[in-house]
Every structure is written in structure tokens, then in C-alpha cells.
Scaffold this motif. Structure first.
Motif, mmCIF file in Angstrom:
data_model
loop_
_atom_site.group_PDB
_atom_site.id
_atom_site.type_symbol
_atom_site.label_atom_id
_atom_site.label_comp_id
_atom_site.label_asym_id
_atom_site.label_seq_id
_atom_site.Cartn_x
_atom_site.Cartn_y
_atom_site.Cartn_z
ATOM 1 N N PRO A 120 -52.276 -29.721 -28.068
ATOM 2 C CA PRO A 120 -51.133 -29.970 -28.966
ATOM 3 C C PRO A 120 -50.811 -30.593 -28.208
ATOM 4 C CG PRO A 120 -52.353 -27.182 -29.035
ATOM 5 C CD PRO A 120 -52.842 -28.096 -27.696
ATOM 6 N N VAL A 121 -50.978 -30.847 -27.032
ATOM 7 C CA VAL A 121 -50.065 -31.537 -26.765
ATOM 8 C C VAL A 121 -50.125 -33.356 -26.406
ATOM 9 C CG1 VAL A 121 -48.763 -32.187 -24.664
ATOM 10 C CG2 VAL A 121 -49.400 -29.979 -24.501
ATOM 11 N N ARG A 128 -48.382 -32.864 -35.289
ATOM 12 C CA ARG A 128 -46.707 -33.747 -34.490
ATOM 13 C C ARG A 128 -45.789 -33.734 -35.145
ATOM 14 N NH1 ARG A 128 -47.021 -39.874 -32.287
ATOM 15 N NH2 ARG A 128 -44.694 -38.961 -31.372
ATOM 16 N N ALA A 129 -45.894 -34.163 -36.485
ATOM 17 C CA ALA A 129 -44.652 -33.507 -37.243
ATOM 18 C C ALA A 129 -44.112 -32.009 -36.870
ATOM 19 C CB ALA A 129 -44.385 -33.424 -38.655
ATOM 20 N N TYR A 139 -43.998 -25.889 -24.335
ATOM 21 C CA TYR A 139 -44.782 -25.861 -24.251
ATOM 22 C C TYR A 139 -45.565 -25.295 -22.539
ATOM 23 C CZ TYR A 139 -49.757 -25.525 -25.605
ATOM 24 O OH TYR A 139 -51.641 -24.694 -25.484
ATOM 25 N N LEU A 140 -45.756 -26.589 -22.342
ATOM 26 C CA LEU A 140 -45.622 -27.195 -20.849
ATOM 27 C C LEU A 140 -44.763 -26.075 -20.090
ATOM 28 C CD1 LEU A 140 -46.294 -31.233 -21.776
ATOM 29 C CD2 LEU A 140 -47.750 -28.863 -20.466
ATOM 30 N N ILE A 141 -43.935 -26.218 -20.255
ATOM 31 C CA ILE A 141 -42.331 -25.176 -18.953
ATOM 32 C C ILE A 141 -43.190 -24.263 -19.292
ATOM 33 C CG2 ILE A 141 -40.799 -24.406 -18.774
ATOM 34 C CD1 ILE A 141 -40.032 -27.186 -19.860
ATOM 35 N N VAL A 204 -44.433 -38.196 -18.903
ATOM 36 C CA VAL A 204 -44.838 -38.862 -20.504
ATOM 37 C C VAL A 204 -44.829 -37.945 -21.180
ATOM 38 C CG1 VAL A 204 -46.744 -39.162 -21.170
ATOM 39 C CG2 VAL A 204 -47.020 -38.901 -18.674
ATOM 40 N N ILE A 205 -44.622 -37.501 -21.917
ATOM 41 C CA ILE A 205 -43.795 -37.133 -23.541
ATOM 42 C C ILE A 205 -42.711 -37.282 -23.377
ATOM 43 C CG2 ILE A 205 -43.017 -35.210 -24.651
ATOM 44 C CD1 ILE A 205 -45.718 -33.609 -23.591
#
Length: 214
Positions: A120-121, A128-129, A139-141, A204-205
Motif C-alpha cells: 500500500p505504501v 493512491r487516491a 501507516y508507517l508510524i 521519501v513519501i
């Protein structure tokens, strides 16, 4: 067509994690090196491999209903963290690490659920929308930087008075490295390594997002 450079790098990371010396040390000597293997196989290689797949191939695979279910953010987050927890439980790790087949089961489970987690990342699809950059960073946090599973395991490893894993406690000793120090290093690697990888991915995101807005 030639393979994308990032896909090649992902394969090299897997090779580094599984071959000598990391593979040998992680498979039978040091819990800290085994934790390094987890970081490389489950958290570093998957996003590189996914970024190295062409958009056409991504779209073709993503259309399958099963893939859509397996890579939905909530499902992927839960399955990945559950796999991390189960494969690091002493009873499971001590049992599986005694054989090559069991060790392979652990490695493959990290890789497969790592691919689910990062999908999903990383994968650039119309999804993505529905999962924009701010949600991906959250989500990563929740999944890595402040994951209760990873922080809990890291805490047990780092602060336990006795080593968690009998398999590594009874392994042939490495001069200058005690079993307790080895386990504490494994805990530090899980905590700091997971947070560092999450921070790099979030950076990066964020920068890609800011360039897109501009």
C-alpha cells in the motif's frame, strides 16, 4: 526487458541476508544477526522489489481480488505485525531455527508478509487516491516506528535479565560476545532499525508528495 535497478538491489539485499556471513551467523550463532536478517528480509528488500516491478505488471497483479484483499492496508498491517510477533516468540523461534526447513519458513514468512505490508505504501496505482501520502506516513508510524509489537519485542530483548532464545543462548560462543549482550543488541536493532527504515520511507513519501504538489 532488463530488470529495474531497484529490483536488482532488492535481490542483492536478500542474497546478503541469506548468504555467508550474515546467513550463517544468523542461522546458528547470534540473535542480533538474526534480527539483522529480519530487517533486511522483511523491511528493506520488499519495498525495493516492489518499486522494481513495472507499473504494467503491478496493475495486472493488483486486479486479482485476492491480491486486493491481502494488500489492503489494515489487513497487511495486522498480518505483518502478527507474523513478526509469532516468529519472534521464543517457543516458535527455538523450534523452527533448529532445522533448515524451519529457518526457511521464518525467512519466507518475513518476505511474503513484508511484501503485503509495503504494497500500500510503494505500489503506484489508482488506490493512491484512497490512501494518500499522509495516511501512508501514519501507516508507517503505526506499523514500524511506534509498533507495539516491535517495541514490545525489542524491550523484552534489550532489558530481560536472561536471554529470550534458548537456541542462541546454547549456540557455540563467539569470542567477546556474551549471550546477554547479543540479545540486547538484537533488541536495539529491532527498535532503532525499524524506526530508521520507517523514517527514511516517510521522508521519501513526503518529498515526492511535495514535488507533486508543486
Amino acid at each position: 526487458p532488463p530488470m529495474h535497478p531497484l529490483f536488482v538491489v532488492g535481490l542483492l539485499v536478500l542474497w546478503l541476508a541469506l548468504d555467508w556471513p550474515i546467513g550463517a551467523l544468523g542461522a546458528g550463532y547470534l540473535a542480533s544477526v538474526h534480527m539483522l536478517q529480519f530487517l533486511l528480509i522483511g523491511l528493506v528488500a520488499p519495498p525495493l522489489l516492489l518499486r522494481g516491478i513495472s507499473p504494467q505488471a503491478q496493475a495486472l497483479v493488483a486486479d486479482h481480488p485476492l491480491i486486493q484483499r491481502l494488500t489492503s492496508p489494515i489487513f497487511a498491517l495486522v498480518v505483518f505485525n502478527a507474523t513478526v510477533l509469532v516468529t519472534h516468540l521464543p517457543a516458535v523461534a527455538d523450534t523452527l531455527m533448529r532445522s533448515q526447513l524451519g529457518s526457511m519458513v521464518i525467512d519466507v514468512s518475513w518476505l511474503v508478509t513484508g511484501l503485503f505490508f509495503w504494497w500500500p505504501v510503494v505500489v503506484e496505482l489508482p488506490r493512491r487516491a484512497k490512501f494518500p501520502p499522509p495516511l501512508r506516513m501514519l501507516y508507517l508510524i503505526g506499523g514500524l516506528m511506534f509498533s507495539p509489537v516491535m517495541f514490545g519485542l525489542a524491550g523484552f530483548l534489550a532489558y530481560s535479565e536472561t536471554p529470550m532464545y534458548g537456541f542462541y543462548e546454547l549456540a557455540p560462543p563467539i569470542p567477546g560476545i556474551s549471550s546477554r549482550d547479543d540479545h540486547q543488541a538484537a533488541g536495539a536493532l529491532m527498535s532503532v532499525g525499524g524506526a530508521t527504515i520507517a523514517f527514511i520511507a516517510m521522508s521519501v513519501i513526503f518529498f515526492r508528495w511535495s514535488k507533486t504538489d508543486q
